[in-house]
Design a protein around this motif. Structure first.
Motif, mmCIF file in Angstrom:
data_model
loop_
_atom_site.group_PDB
_atom_site.id
_atom_site.type_symbol
_atom_site.label_atom_id
_atom_site.label_comp_id
_atom_site.label_asym_id
_atom_site.label_seq_id
_atom_site.Cartn_x
_atom_site.Cartn_y
_atom_site.Cartn_z
ATOM 1 N N ILE A 41 0.867 -1.184 0.000
ATOM 2 C CA ILE A 41 0.000 0.000 0.000
ATOM 3 C C ILE A 41 0.899 1.227 0.000
ATOM 4 C CG2 ILE A 41 -1.604 1.365 1.400
ATOM 5 C CD1 ILE A 41 -2.816 -1.292 2.372
ATOM 6 N N ILE A 42 0.652 2.153 -0.916
ATOM 7 C CA ILE A 42 1.417 3.398 -1.002
ATOM 8 C C ILE A 42 0.449 4.549 -0.765
ATOM 9 C CG2 ILE A 42 2.813 4.880 -2.497
ATOM 10 C CD1 ILE A 42 3.701 2.338 -3.981
ATOM 11 N N MET A 43 0.597 5.223 0.348
ATOM 12 C CA MET A 43 -0.344 6.275 0.717
ATOM 13 C C MET A 43 -0.105 7.548 -0.089
ATOM 14 S SD MET A 43 -2.483 5.105 2.878
ATOM 15 C CE MET A 43 -3.257 6.682 3.294
ATOM 16 N N ILE A 44 -1.168 8.043 -0.712
ATOM 17 C CA ILE A 44 -1.093 9.284 -1.473
ATOM 18 C C ILE A 44 -1.507 10.461 -0.596
ATOM 19 C CG2 ILE A 44 -1.975 10.521 -3.497
ATOM 20 C CD1 ILE A 44 -2.502 7.747 -4.762
ATOM 21 N N LYS A 45 -2.630 10.300 0.100
ATOM 22 C CA LYS A 45 -3.052 11.335 1.051
ATOM 23 C C LYS A 45 -4.010 10.718 2.059
ATOM 24 C CE LYS A 45 -6.881 13.119 -1.781
ATOM 25 N NZ LYS A 45 -7.501 14.331 -2.378
ATOM 26 N N GLY A 46 -4.160 11.406 3.190
ATOM 27 C CA GLY A 46 -5.055 10.918 4.229
ATOM 28 C C GLY A 46 -4.400 9.879 5.122
ATOM 29 N N THR A 47 -5.232 9.078 5.780
ATOM 30 C CA THR A 47 -4.762 8.085 6.764
ATOM 31 C C THR A 47 -5.633 6.844 6.685
ATOM 32 O OG1 THR A 47 -4.156 9.901 8.257
ATOM 33 C CG2 THR A 47 -4.259 7.698 9.212
ATOM 34 N N ILE A 48 -5.023 5.667 6.788
ATOM 35 C CA ILE A 48 -5.800 4.450 6.968
ATOM 36 C C ILE A 48 -5.380 3.784 8.276
ATOM 37 C CG2 ILE A 48 -6.391 3.967 4.571
ATOM 38 C CD1 ILE A 48 -4.089 2.043 4.423
ATOM 39 N N TYR A 49 -6.343 3.149 8.913
ATOM 40 C CA TYR A 49 -6.130 2.508 10.206
ATOM 41 C C TYR A 49 -6.283 1.001 10.013
ATOM 42 C CZ TYR A 49 -6.942 7.323 11.621
ATOM 43 O OH TYR A 49 -6.866 8.695 11.745
ATOM 44 N N LEU A 50 -5.180 0.296 10.064
ATOM 45 C CA LEU A 50 -5.173 -1.124 9.734
ATOM 46 C C LEU A 50 -4.878 -1.976 10.952
ATOM 47 C CD1 LEU A 50 -3.141 -1.007 6.389
ATOM 48 C CD2 LEU A 50 -5.635 -1.091 6.664
ATOM 49 N N GLN A 51 -5.617 -3.068 11.078
ATOM 50 C CA GLN A 51 -5.311 -4.077 12.083
ATOM 51 C C GLN A 51 -4.797 -5.318 11.372
ATOM 52 O OE1 GLN A 51 -8.073 -4.720 15.311
ATOM 53 N NE2 GLN A 51 -7.505 -6.869 15.506
ATOM 54 N N PHE A 134 5.368 7.487 -7.519
ATOM 55 C CA PHE A 134 4.068 7.765 -8.124
ATOM 56 C C PHE A 134 4.074 7.460 -9.619
ATOM 57 C CE2 PHE A 134 2.239 11.028 -4.884
ATOM 58 C CZ PHE A 134 2.071 9.991 -3.994
ATOM 59 N N ILE A 135 5.158 7.821 -10.298
ATOM 60 C CA ILE A 135 5.234 7.571 -11.735
ATOM 61 C C ILE A 135 5.242 6.068 -12.012
ATOM 62 C CG2 ILE A 135 6.736 7.755 -13.761
ATOM 63 C CD1 ILE A 135 7.473 10.564 -12.801
ATOM 64 N N LEU A 136 6.042 5.316 -11.255
ATOM 65 C CA LEU A 136 6.078 3.858 -11.423
ATOM 66 C C LEU A 136 4.717 3.233 -11.130
ATOM 67 C CD1 LEU A 136 9.522 2.742 -9.915
ATOM 68 C CD2 LEU A 136 8.658 2.200 -12.195
ATOM 69 N N SER A 137 4.062 3.712 -10.065
ATOM 70 C CA SER A 137 2.753 3.169 -9.705
ATOM 71 C C SER A 137 1.744 3.383 -10.822
ATOM 72 C CB SER A 137 2.255 3.811 -8.408
ATOM 73 O OG SER A 137 3.114 3.511 -7.324
ATOM 74 N N ALA A 240 3.935 20.093 -9.709
ATOM 75 C CA ALA A 240 3.089 20.007 -10.898
ATOM 76 C C ALA A 240 2.920 18.562 -11.351
ATOM 77 C CB ALA A 240 3.698 20.846 -12.021
ATOM 78 N N LYS A 241 4.006 17.792 -11.363
ATOM 79 C CA LYS A 241 3.926 16.394 -11.813
ATOM 80 C C LYS A 241 3.037 15.575 -10.889
ATOM 81 C CE LYS A 241 8.473 15.922 -12.245
ATOM 82 N NZ LYS A 241 9.783 15.281 -12.509
ATOM 83 N N GLU A 242 3.160 15.796 -9.591
ATOM 84 C CA GLU A 242 2.322 15.053 -8.649
ATOM 85 C C GLU A 242 0.850 15.397 -8.836
ATOM 86 O OE1 GLU A 242 3.660 15.398 -4.636
ATOM 87 O OE2 GLU A 242 5.701 14.755 -5.095
ATOM 88 N N LEU A 243 0.549 16.682 -9.057
ATOM 89 C CA LEU A 243 -0.844 17.082 -9.265
ATOM 90 C C LEU A 243 -1.394 16.518 -10.569
ATOM 91 C CD1 LEU A 243 -0.680 20.801 -8.056
ATOM 92 C CD2 LEU A 243 -1.982 18.957 -6.983
ATOM 93 N N LEU A 244 -0.562 16.460 -11.604
ATOM 94 C CA LEU A 244 -1.003 15.898 -12.878
ATOM 95 C C LEU A 244 -1.342 14.417 -12.741
ATOM 96 C CD1 LEU A 244 1.570 17.642 -15.238
ATOM 97 C CD2 LEU A 244 -0.917 17.886 -15.396
ATOM 98 N N LEU A 245 -0.581 13.706 -11.918
ATOM 99 C CA LEU A 245 -0.801 12.276 -11.743
ATOM 100 C C LEU A 245 -1.895 11.968 -10.723
ATOM 101 C CD1 LEU A 245 2.871 10.912 -11.751
ATOM 102 C CD2 LEU A 245 1.201 10.791 -13.594
ATOM 103 N N ARG A 246 -2.027 12.830 -9.713
ATOM 104 C CA ARG A 246 -2.925 12.516 -8.602
ATOM 105 C C ARG A 246 -4.314 13.089 -8.753
ATOM 106 N NH1 ARG A 246 0.457 14.128 -3.272
ATOM 107 N NH2 ARG A 246 -1.661 14.140 -2.477
#
Length: 313
Positions: A41-51, A134-137, A240-246
């Motif tokens: 899992i690769i986090m882009i934004k926010g938070t996840i709570y995993l058990q 991000f580009i590889l993903s 700019a590149k991150e915004l274009l991809l995300r």
């Protein structure tokens, strides 16, 4: 203790499924059991709570969560709306990975596992840089959805991503002491990141640190191998590149959010540096791909497939 996994990379992993997920209101991860498959899992934004089994983990923006097989996984708490992450499920060849518990402060021990034919990932880590990952993903998602003549195309890309994440982890372990000057430049870089704007000048950076502008230019170039202006421009392009991809934001809005005075200037600078227009860059990686909101994690992932049998049996 730190859980690390060692991957045999003498041949590529076997991609099963992947996607980019965006959380809605009141979302938390469904229960799933990793029956022989690995998940990243690769986090882009926010938070996840995993058990994981009986252990809780909080995974935040810019972090990687690399879960080995044979564990139960579910969300123990709702994530904020619009939390977003990439996810990848894959198999390795039989006996192609091993998970170990190592003292998280024993860097020399962990470094010893990095070999020419073996990548290493911890259960949870921080990404020092988002751009390459991000580009590889996005490339993986694009290729996975485009039905190449050989399924190994996505397998090799996914293995490349694992190696990139492993390299980032390796560099974080080196922990070489930095000089006073290096520490000062790191502080200046962080200040620039936090105060990036359309009109940020070298003189403003120098004033913030009570330095003569000419002295700042000299020591920055010595330590960073680039000028202050080059560093500022690189940050703008990275944004700019991150915004274009995300995002699906219009180019004009991305230009503004990346601190360019106007859309035409942004497009000119982008083309000069990337040899692609912003739209060409975006379209190279944003063909439709599987979104995990349409993927039911309760559907078991199995080795009983033609791809697995052809590769490993």
């Amino acid at each position: 203790m730190n859980v690390i996994t060692c991957f045999d990379i003498r041949e590529p992993v076997l991609h099963i499924s992947s996607g980019k997920f965006t959380a809605g209101i009141h979302w938390k991860h469904k229960h799933m059991y990793h029956d022989g498959n690995f998940e990243i899992i690769i986090m882009i934004k926010g938070t996840i709570y995993l058990q994981v089994d009986n252990q809780h983990y909080t995974v935040q923006e810019g972090e990687i969560f690399a879960l080995p097989p044979y564990h139960h996984l579910h969300g123990y708490k709702e994530s904020p709306k619009d939390t977003q992450y990439f996810w990848f499920h894959f198999f390795t060849k039989p006996h192609g990975l091993k998970s170990l518990k190592i003292d998280k402060y024993d860097n020399k021990k962990i470094q010893s596992f990095f070999k020419k034919e073996q990548a290493v990932l911890p259960l949870q880590s921080k990404m020092p840089s988002l751009e390459k990952v991000f580009i590889l993903s996005n490339q993986i998602l694009d290729v996975a959805k485009n039905n190449y003549f050989t399924s190994m195309s996505v397998d090799y890309l996914l293995t490349t991503l694992i190696i990139e994440l492993s390299e980032n982890y390796y560099k974080s372990l080196l922990g070489t002491p930095i000089s006073e000057e290096e520490a000062r430049i790191d502080g200046i870089k962080e200040w620039i990141r936090a105060n990036l704007s359309e009109k940020l000048k070298v003189s403003e950076v120098a004033d913030a640190f009570d330095l003569n502008p000419h002295y700042l230019v000299r020591i920055f170039k010595q330590q960073a191998n680039q000028t202050v202006i080059q560093y500022i421009n690189r940050l703008k392009l990275q944004q700019a590149k991150e915004l274009l991809l995300r995002t699906n934001l219009p180019i004009k809005q991305i230009a503004s959010m990346s601190f360019y005075p106007d859309e035409k200037r942004f497009m000119k600078v982008f083309k000069e540096n990337l040899f692609l227009t912003p739209s060409e860059f975006r379209h190279a990686y944003t063909k439709k791909f599987l979104d995990s909101s349409k993927f039911d994690p309760e559907v078991p992932i199995t080795k009983d497939t033609e791809n697995y049998r052809n590769r490993f049996e």
